[in-house]
Design a protein around this motif. Structure first.
Motif, short mmCIF file in Angstrom:
data_model
loop_
_atom_site.label_atom_id
_atom_site.label_comp_id
_atom_site.label_asym_id
_atom_site.label_seq_id
_atom_site.Cartn_x
_atom_site.Cartn_y
_atom_site.Cartn_z
N ALA A 169 24.59 30.99 23.57
CA ALA A 169 24.43 32.32 24.18
C ALA A 169 25.46 32.52 25.30
O ALA A 169 26.07 33.58 25.40
CB ALA A 169 23.02 32.49 24.74
N ALA A 170 25.69 31.49 26.10
CA ALA A 170 26.68 31.58 27.17
C ALA A 170 28.08 31.75 26.58
O ALA A 170 28.89 32.54 27.09
CB ALA A 170 26.62 30.34 28.07
N GLY A 171 28.38 31.04 25.51
CA GLY A 171 29.68 31.18 24.84
C GLY A 171 29.88 32.57 24.28
O GLY A 171 30.97 33.14 24.40
N ALA A 172 28.84 33.16 23.72
CA ALA A 172 28.93 34.52 23.18
C ALA A 172 29.16 35.53 24.31
O ALA A 172 29.94 36.46 24.18
CB ALA A 172 27.66 34.88 22.40
N GLN A 173 28.50 35.33 25.45
CA GLN A 173 28.67 36.23 26.59
C GLN A 173 30.09 36.13 27.14
O GLN A 173 30.70 37.12 27.53
CB GLN A 173 27.65 35.94 27.68
CG GLN A 173 26.26 36.37 27.31
CD GLN A 173 25.23 35.99 28.37
OE1 GLN A 173 25.48 35.18 29.26
NE2 GLN A 173 24.04 36.53 28.22
N MET A 174 30.63 34.90 27.17
CA MET A 174 32.01 34.72 27.65
C MET A 174 33.00 35.41 26.71
O MET A 174 33.95 36.04 27.16
CB MET A 174 32.34 33.23 27.78
CG MET A 174 31.69 32.60 28.99
SD MET A 174 31.98 30.84 29.23
CE MET A 174 33.62 30.56 28.67
N GLN A 175 32.76 35.32 25.40
CA GLN A 175 33.64 35.99 24.44
C GLN A 175 33.57 37.49 24.58
O GLN A 175 34.58 38.18 24.48
CB GLN A 175 33.28 35.58 23.00
CG GLN A 175 33.72 34.18 22.67
CD GLN A 175 33.37 33.81 21.25
OE1 GLN A 175 32.59 34.47 20.57
NE2 GLN A 175 33.97 32.72 20.77
N GLU A 176 32.37 38.02 24.84
CA GLU A 176 32.22 39.47 25.05
C GLU A 176 32.98 39.90 26.30
O GLU A 176 33.60 40.96 26.33
CB GLU A 176 30.75 39.84 25.18
CG GLU A 176 29.98 39.78 23.89
CD GLU A 176 28.50 40.03 24.09
OE1 GLU A 176 28.08 40.44 25.21
OE2 GLU A 176 27.74 39.82 23.12
N GLY A 177 32.94 39.06 27.35
CA GLY A 177 33.64 39.37 28.59
C GLY A 177 35.15 39.34 28.43
O GLY A 177 35.88 40.04 29.12
N ASP A 178 35.64 38.50 27.49
CA ASP A 178 37.08 38.42 27.25
C ASP A 178 37.59 39.58 26.42
O ASP A 178 38.77 39.87 26.43
CB ASP A 178 37.42 37.11 26.53
CG ASP A 178 37.21 35.88 27.41
OD1 ASP A 178 37.17 36.06 28.64
OD2 ASP A 178 37.07 34.77 26.85
N GLY A 179 36.66 40.19 25.66
CA GLY A 179 37.07 41.24 24.70
C GLY A 179 37.20 42.54 25.28
O GLY A 179 37.73 43.20 25.97
#
Length: 179
Positions: A169-179
Motif C-alpha cells: 500500500a505504501a509503494g502504491a501511494q508513492m507511485q501515485e505521488g510520483d505520477g
C-alpha cells in the motif's frame, strides 16, 4: 494476548456471527484474532488469498512469497488453504474453510473465517474466528494446548500479512505521488 481464545479482537468482534459458525456441527469453542492493517480492503484481501500458497508463520517465513502470486486470488469452493478446504468466500470480504479429512483426523473438526473489515478508504482490519469442536475427556487438554499454540502461530501470520499489505500500500501511494 488476554488469553488463548482472543488476541487483538474486541468484545464486539467476539460476539458477532461469522460464516464459519454455519460449518461446524459439534459444540465448539471460538478463538479470535484481529489486527489493524494500513492498506485498503482489496489489497488486504488479496494478501489473505496468499494463504493458498503458504502459511506465513514461524518456520515458513523463508519459503513464503514476499510478492503476490498471480492467479491465487481466483477462488473456488473446494480449494485448499492451510489445513482447510474453502467452503465459502466473498471477494474482498472473507475466506471460510473447514478442516480437510486428514487434518480433521489430526486436529479435530475446525471451521475458520478470515475476514477483512473496512476501516476507511485506505485502512482495513483482519478478523479471524476459529471454531474448534470441543474435545472431551483426555482430549480436552490437547485441544487447549493446540488453541494456545495456534494463537501464537496465527498472531505471527497476521502480523506478516499486515506488514506485506502495508508495504504494498505504501509503494502504491508513492507511485501515485510520483505520477
Amino acid at each position: 494476548m488476554r488469553d488463548h481464545t482472543s488476541w487483538g479482537a474486541t468484545e464486539a468482534e467476539c460476539h458477532l456471527s461469522y460464516p464459519c459458525d454455519q460449518h461446524i456441527s459439534q459444540p465448539y469453542d471460538s478463538h479470535h484474532r484481529a489486527i489493524d492493517v494500513a492498506a485498503p480492503v482489496p489489497l488486504a484481501f488479496r494478501w489473505l488469498c496468499q494463504l493458498k500458497v503458504s502459511a506465513y508463520t514461524y518456520g515458513r517465513q523463508g519459503r513464503s512469497p514476499r510478492t503476490l502470486t498471480p492467479g491465487v486470488e481466483r477462488l473456488a469452493v473446494g480449494q485448499r488453504f492451510l489445513a482447510f478446504d474453502l467452503v465459502e468466500f466473498e471477494e474482498n470480504r472473507h475466506l471460510t474453510g473447514v478442516t480437510y479429512p486428514a487434518a480433521r483426523r489430526r486436529y479435530g473438526q475446525i471451521a475458520i473465517t478470515y475476514q477483512v473489515e473496512p476501516r476507511g478508504e485506505n485502512a482495513s482490519r483482519y478478523v479471524v474466528r476459529l471454531n474448534s469442536a470441543r474435545r472431551k475427556g483426555v482430549g480436552r487438554p490437547l485441544g487447549d494446548l493446540l488453541a494456545t499454540g495456534d494463537g501464537f502461530m496465527m498472531r505471527k501470520q497476521l502480523q506478516t500479512l499486515k506488514a506485506l499489505a502495508e508495504r504494498d500500500a505504501a509503494g502504491a501511494q508513492m507511485q501515485e505521488g510520483d505520477g
